[in-house]
Design a protein around this motif. Structure first.
Motif, PDB file in Angstrom:
ATOM      1  N   ASP A 173       0.815  -1.221   0.000  1.00 30.97           N
ATOM      2  CA  ASP A 173       0.000   0.000   0.000  1.00 30.97           C
ATOM      3  C   ASP A 173       0.845   1.266   0.000  1.00 30.97           C
ATOM      4  OD1 ASP A 173      -2.467  -1.250  -0.056  1.00 30.97           O
ATOM      5  OD2 ASP A 173      -2.594  -1.429   2.125  1.00 30.97           O
ATOM      6  N   GLN A 174       2.092   1.166   0.487  1.00 31.79           N
ATOM      7  CA  GLN A 174       2.932   2.359   0.584  1.00 31.79           C
ATOM      8  C   GLN A 174       3.478   2.802  -0.772  1.00 31.79           C
ATOM      9  OE1 GLN A 174       5.851   2.491   3.886  1.00 31.79           O
ATOM     10  NE2 GLN A 174       4.705   0.783   4.762  1.00 31.79           N
ATOM     11  N   GLU A 175       3.232   2.006  -1.812  1.00 26.71           N
ATOM     12  CA  GLU A 175       3.732   2.377  -3.132  1.00 26.71           C
ATOM     13  C   GLU A 175       3.049   3.641  -3.649  1.00 26.71           C
ATOM     14  OE1 GLU A 175       3.302  -1.018  -5.662  1.00 26.71           O
ATOM     15  OE2 GLU A 175       4.643  -2.240  -4.434  1.00 26.71           O
ATOM     16  N   THR A 176       1.891   3.961  -3.114  1.00 32.65           N
ATOM     17  CA  THR A 176       1.210   5.186  -3.530  1.00 32.65           C
ATOM     18  C   THR A 176       0.909   6.048  -2.301  1.00 32.65           C
ATOM     19  OG1 THR A 176      -0.757   6.091  -4.579  1.00 32.65           O
ATOM     20  CG2 THR A 176      -1.036   4.017  -3.422  1.00 32.65           C
ATOM     21  N   THR A 177       1.073   7.345  -2.453  1.00 31.21           N
ATOM     22  CA  THR A 177       0.776   8.243  -1.327  1.00 31.21           C
ATOM     23  C   THR A 177      -0.284   9.277  -1.716  1.00 31.21           C
ATOM     24  OG1 THR A 177       2.634   9.651  -1.988  1.00 31.21           O
ATOM     25  CG2 THR A 177       3.067   8.032  -0.269  1.00 31.21           C
ATOM     26  N   ASP A 178      -0.920   9.083  -2.878  1.00 36.60           N
ATOM     27  CA  ASP A 178      -1.882  10.101  -3.330  1.00 36.60           C
ATOM     28  C   ASP A 178      -3.308   9.688  -3.017  1.00 36.60           C
ATOM     29  OD1 ASP A 178      -1.988   8.013  -5.080  1.00 36.60           O
ATOM     30  OD2 ASP A 178      -2.188   9.245  -6.879  1.00 36.60           O
ATOM     31  N   PHE A 179      -3.563   9.360  -1.759  1.00 35.67           N
ATOM     32  CA  PHE A 179      -4.912   8.913  -1.393  1.00 35.67           C
ATOM     33  C   PHE A 179      -5.717  10.026  -0.708  1.00 35.67           C
ATOM     34  CE2 PHE A 179      -1.577   7.260   1.344  1.00 35.67           C
ATOM     35  CZ  PHE A 179      -1.788   8.044   2.455  1.00 35.67           C
ATOM     36  N   TYR A 180      -5.047  11.066  -0.186  1.00 34.30           N
ATOM     37  CA  TYR A 180      -5.808  12.171   0.406  1.00 34.30           C
ATOM     38  C   TYR A 180      -6.584  12.872  -0.713  1.00 34.30           C
ATOM     39  CZ  TYR A 180      -7.129  16.213   3.199  1.00 34.30           C
ATOM     40  OH  TYR A 180      -7.859  17.181   3.854  1.00 34.30           O
ATOM     41  N   ARG A 181      -5.894  13.129  -1.815  1.00 36.25           N
ATOM     42  CA  ARG A 181      -6.537  13.583  -3.051  1.00 36.25           C
ATOM     43  C   ARG A 181      -5.934  12.769  -4.181  1.00 36.25           C
ATOM     44  NH1 ARG A 181      -9.311  15.194   0.261  1.00 36.25           N
ATOM     45  NH2 ARG A 181     -10.315  17.208   0.554  1.00 36.25           N
ATOM     46  N   TRP A 182      -6.779  12.236  -5.056  1.00 37.99           N
ATOM     47  CA  TRP A 182      -6.296  11.318  -6.091  1.00 37.99           C
ATOM     48  C   TRP A 182      -7.029  11.561  -7.405  1.00 37.99           C
ATOM     49  CZ3 TRP A 182     -10.631   8.716  -7.522  1.00 37.99           C
ATOM     50  CH2 TRP A 182     -11.630   8.523  -6.554  1.00 37.99           C
ATOM     51  N   LYS A 183      -6.514  10.943  -8.468  1.00 35.34           N
ATOM     52  CA  LYS A 183      -7.101  11.133  -9.799  1.00 35.34           C
ATOM     53  C   LYS A 183      -7.068   9.812 -10.564  1.00 35.34           C
ATOM     54  CE  LYS A 183      -6.782  15.269 -11.420  1.00 35.34           C
ATOM     55  NZ  LYS A 183      -6.433  16.562 -12.001  1.00 35.34           N
ATOM     56  N   VAL A 184      -8.168   9.493 -11.256  1.00 36.42           N
ATOM     57  CA  VAL A 184      -8.254   8.307 -12.110  1.00 36.42           C
ATOM     58  C   VAL A 184      -8.826   8.747 -13.457  1.00 36.42           C
ATOM     59  CG1 VAL A 184      -9.344   6.043 -12.443  1.00 36.42           C
ATOM     60  CG2 VAL A 184      -8.623   6.737 -10.164  1.00 36.42           C
ATOM     61  N   GLU A 185      -8.227   8.265 -14.553  1.00 41.27           N
ATOM     62  CA  GLU A 185      -8.716   8.620 -15.885  1.00 41.27           C
ATOM     63  C   GLU A 185      -9.113   7.374 -16.659  1.00 41.27           C
ATOM     64  OE1 GLU A 185      -6.226  11.268 -18.092  1.00 41.27           O
ATOM     65  OE2 GLU A 185      -5.633  12.431 -16.310  1.00 41.27           O
ATOM     66  N   TYR A 186     -10.223   7.476 -17.399  1.00 41.38           N
ATOM     67  CA  TYR A 186     -10.697   6.379 -18.245  1.00 41.38           C
ATOM     68  C   TYR A 186     -11.040   6.915 -19.627  1.00 41.38           C
ATOM     69  CZ  TYR A 186     -11.581   3.707 -13.917  1.00 41.38           C
ATOM     70  OH  TYR A 186     -11.474   3.056 -12.719  1.00 41.38           O
ATOM     71  N   SER A 187     -10.690   6.156 -20.675  1.00 41.38           N
ATOM     72  CA  SER A 187     -11.223   6.466 -22.004  1.00 41.38           C
ATOM     73  C   SER A 187     -12.664   5.958 -22.058  1.00 41.38           C
ATOM     74  CB  SER A 187     -10.387   5.768 -23.085  1.00 41.38           C
ATOM     75  OG  SER A 187     -10.585   4.356 -23.013  1.00 41.38           O
ATOM     76  N   GLN A 188     -13.394   6.383 -23.069  1.00 38.11           N
ATOM     77  CA  GLN A 188     -14.783   5.930 -23.240  1.00 38.11           C
ATOM     78  C   GLN A 188     -14.839   4.407 -23.307  1.00 38.11           C
ATOM     79  OE1 GLN A 188     -18.508   5.416 -23.394  1.00 38.11           O
ATOM     80  NE2 GLN A 188     -18.014   7.597 -23.589  1.00 38.11           N
ATOM     81  N   ASP A 189     -13.964   3.819 -24.122  1.00 34.78           N
ATOM     82  CA  ASP A 189     -13.967   2.357 -24.274  1.00 34.78           C
ATOM     83  C   ASP A 189     -13.649   1.667 -22.954  1.00 34.78           C
ATOM     84  OD1 ASP A 189     -14.589   2.709 -26.896  1.00 34.78           O
ATOM     85  OD2 ASP A 189     -12.589   2.257 -27.677  1.00 34.78           O
ATOM     86  N   GLU A 190     -12.661   2.195 -22.230  1.00 33.91           N
ATOM     87  CA  GLU A 190     -12.272   1.597 -20.943  1.00 33.91           C
ATOM     88  C   GLU A 190     -13.424   1.642 -19.946  1.00 33.91           C
ATOM     89  OE1 GLU A 190      -7.464   2.522 -20.631  1.00 33.91           O
ATOM     90  OE2 GLU A 190      -8.899   4.063 -20.048  1.00 33.91           O
ATOM     91  N   LEU A 191     -14.075   2.807 -19.848  1.00 38.12           N
ATOM     92  CA  LEU A 191     -15.120   2.981 -18.828  1.00 38.12           C
ATOM     93  C   LEU A 191     -16.359   2.147 -19.156  1.00 38.12           C
ATOM     94  CD1 LEU A 191     -15.891   4.409 -16.198  1.00 38.12           C
ATOM     95  CD2 LEU A 191     -16.915   6.230 -17.564  1.00 38.12           C
TER      96      LEU A 191
END
Length: 441
Positions: A298-316
Motif C-alpha cells: 500500500d505504501q507504493e502510492t501516497t496520493d490517497f488524500y486527493r487522487w485522480k483516475v482517468e478512463y477512455s470511453q472504451d475503458e469505462l
C-alpha cells in the motif's frame, strides 16, 4: 462483568487434523499428540466413535496450545493459501453445512493481542495501538451481544421520483450463528500465536484491558477506514439507514471545532472541497507515519488524500459492463445524485446510450467504477472530447480519501499519535460524544 470468552471459527473442512502440543482434557480423559476428526453422516468421527460435538480443553489456559494443520487464510483473496497455525485456549469441533467447523474458544484479551498484531504494523505508536485495541474490543463485544455479524442487504427501487430505476446495495458481514467471529479478513484477521506478537502490542492491550467505547449505555459500532479525506462520513450513508450520534460529521482537524464544517452534501461545497487539499490530520505524506498503518504494498502510492483516475470511453463502458453486468452502451455521463457528510456519493446516476440507472451505496459505486475498488466515492467527474452526439472521449475522476470514511481514520489517528495526542483523545475525536468505560478488570 468477567472477561468474556470469544468463539472464533477457524477451519471449515470435511476432515480436520490437529496436534495437541500439551495434554488437553476431554470427557474426563487427558489427550495429547496428533488427532484426526472426520465428518461422517452428520456426526464427528474420532478414534472410531461418533460424536455430535467435541471440546478439547487446556489444563493450563495461559500456556497450553494446539496446532491446526492446513488452515486456509486469505479466503477469496488473490493470496489465498494454507498454513499450519497455533492457538492458545480450547478447541471445539462442531458439525455445520455437511462438514466440520474448528472453533477456538479463547479469552477476549488473548484474541485481541493476535488481532492487533495482524491488523497493525509493528512500527505503530503505542497510542495508535491502544486506540485500535479499544476499537477492536468494542466491535467484537458489540457483535457478540447481538450474537451475529450484521448481514448484507440489497435494496432496489424501480419507481424513483425521477422515473429512473435505482439499484441501492450495501455490504455487511454475513451472520455467523454457531460462533462469534471468523478468523479471516471477512471479520478480523486472527492467526492465534502463529506469529509472535510484539511487546508494544501486548503493552497496548494490557493498558486498555476491558475498555470499550460506549454511547447511551450501549457498546459503539466502532467502524474505521484508511483515510477519511479530511471530513467524517456518517453511518447511514454507507450502510443501513440508522443514525448513530457518535458517528457524525466533523472535520478531521482540531481547529475545526471553532469553525463550521462545510455542508458537503451540497454539490457546490463538495466540488470545492474535493478539488482543494484542506489541512487535516490525514493530509500527510510522512513515510514514517504511513508505515504505521499501510503495508509495504500500500505504501507504493501516497496520493490517497486527493487522487485522480482517468478512463477512455472504451475503458469505462467495458469496465462498468464487466463489474455490474449491466450494458449501459456508451457512457454519456456520471451524475452525482446524493452525497454524504464527507462528500462521498451514496447515489450516482450512470447515463448510457442504452440504459440509465441510479446506483448506490458508496461501496457499490466504488466496485462499479474500478477493477478492484475505487479509493472512495468522494469524487467529481470531468469529461473531455465530447462528440456532436454528446459522447465523451474521456472521463477524469478527482477524488478524496480512502475507504468509507466512517469512524476512526487510521492515517489521521497515526498522525495524532505522532503529534503527542493520547489514545483517549484520538478516540473521542473520531467517535463524537462517546465515552471510554472499563467493563471488566
Amino acid at each position: 462483568m468477567k472477561e468474556p470468552k470469544v468463539h472464533v471459527g477457524i477451519l471449515f473442512e470435511p476432515q480436520i487434523e490437529f496436534i495437541l502440543l500439551t495434554p488437553y482434557r476431554i470427557n474426563g480423559m487427558e489427550i495429547s499428540g496428533k488427532q484426526v476428526v472426520t465428518y461422517n453422516e452428520g456426526k464427528i468421527l474420532w478414534n472410531g466413535r461418533l460424536y455430535d460435538e467435541l471440546l478439547f480443553e487446556p489444563m493450563n489456559e495461559v500456556t497450553d496450545a494446539f496446532e491446526l494443520l492446513d488452515v486456509t487464510i486469505g479466503i477469496n483473496f488473490h493470496w489465498e493459501r494454507k498454513e499450519d497455525q497455533r492457538f492458545l485456549g480450547a478447541l471445539k469441533i462442531i458439525v455445520e453445512d455437511n462438514k466440520l467447523t474448528g472453533i477456538n474458544v479463547i479469552h477476549v484479551e488473548d484474541y485481541l493481542t493476535s488481532v492487533i498484531s495482524s491488523e497493525m504494523s509493528a512500527t505503530a505508536s503505542l497510542e495508535l495501538l491502544k486506540a485500535h485495541a479499544v476499537i477492536s474490543r468494542s466491535w467484537l463485544l458489540a457483535n457478540m451481544q447481538t450474537n451475529q455479524c450484521p448481514h448484507s442487504t440489497v435494496g432496489a427501487n424501480n419507481h424513483s421520483p425521477a422515473n429512473t430505476a435505482e439499484f441501492i446495495k450495501w455490504y455487511e458481514r454475513d451472520a455467523h450463528t454457531r460462533f462469534d467471529v471468523c478468523a479471516d479478513d471477512h471479520c478480523q484477521r486472527y492467526q492465534g500465536i502463529t506469529r509472535a506478537s510484539t511487546e508494544i502490542v501486548k503493552q497496548a492491550i494490557a493498558a486498555t484491558r476491558g475498555q470499550l467505547l460506549m454511547s447511551d449505555g450501549k457498546i459503539c459500532d466502532a467502524r474505521f477506514s484508511k483515510c477519511c479525506g479530511g471530513a467524517f462520513e456518517e453511518f447511514q450513508y454507507c450502510w443501513e439507514d440508522v443514525k448513530y450520534p457518535y458517528l457524525t460529521k466533523q472535520r478531521d482537524w482540531v481547529a475545526s471545532s471553532s469553525s463550521p464544517v462545510a455542508d458537503l452534501t451540497q454539490e457546490p461545497e463538495a466540488v470545492r472541497w474535493i478539488r482543494t487539499s484542506p489541512e487535516a490530520f490525514c493530509n500527510t505524506t510522512d513515510k514514517k507515519v504511513l508505515s504505521q498503518v499501510l503495508n509495504n504494498y500500500d505504501q507504493e502510492t501516497t496520493d490517497f488524500y486527493r487522487w485522480k483516475v482517468e478512463y477512455s470511453q472504451d475503458e469505462l463502458s467495458a469496465l462498468i459492463l464487466k463489474r455490474s453486468g449491466v450494458d449501459y452502451g456508451q457512457i454519456i455521463d456520471l451524475i452525482p445524485v446524493a452525497r454524504g457528510t464527507s462528500g462521498r456519493l451514496w447515489k450516482l446516476k450512470i447515463v448510457g446510450t442504452k440504459k440509465t440507472l441510479i446506483i448506490g451505496k458508496e461501496l457499490e459505486i466504488r466496485r462499479t467504477l474500478s477493477t478492484s475498488h475505487l479509493y472512495s466515492s468522494a469524487f467529481v467527474v470531468d469529461k473531455e472530447g465530447i462528440s456532436p452526439e454528446g459522447i465523451p472521449e474521456r472521463f477524469i475522476l478527482t477524488g478524496a480519501g480512502w475507504g468509507h470514511g466512517v469512524g476512526l481514520c487510521q492515517i489521521g489517528a497515526a498522525v495524532m499519535g505522532e503529534q503527542g495526542y493520547k489514545y483517549d483523545a484520538i478516540l473521542l475525536h473520531y467517535y463524537i460524544g462517546a465515552s471510554i468505560d472499563k467493563l471488566y478488570e
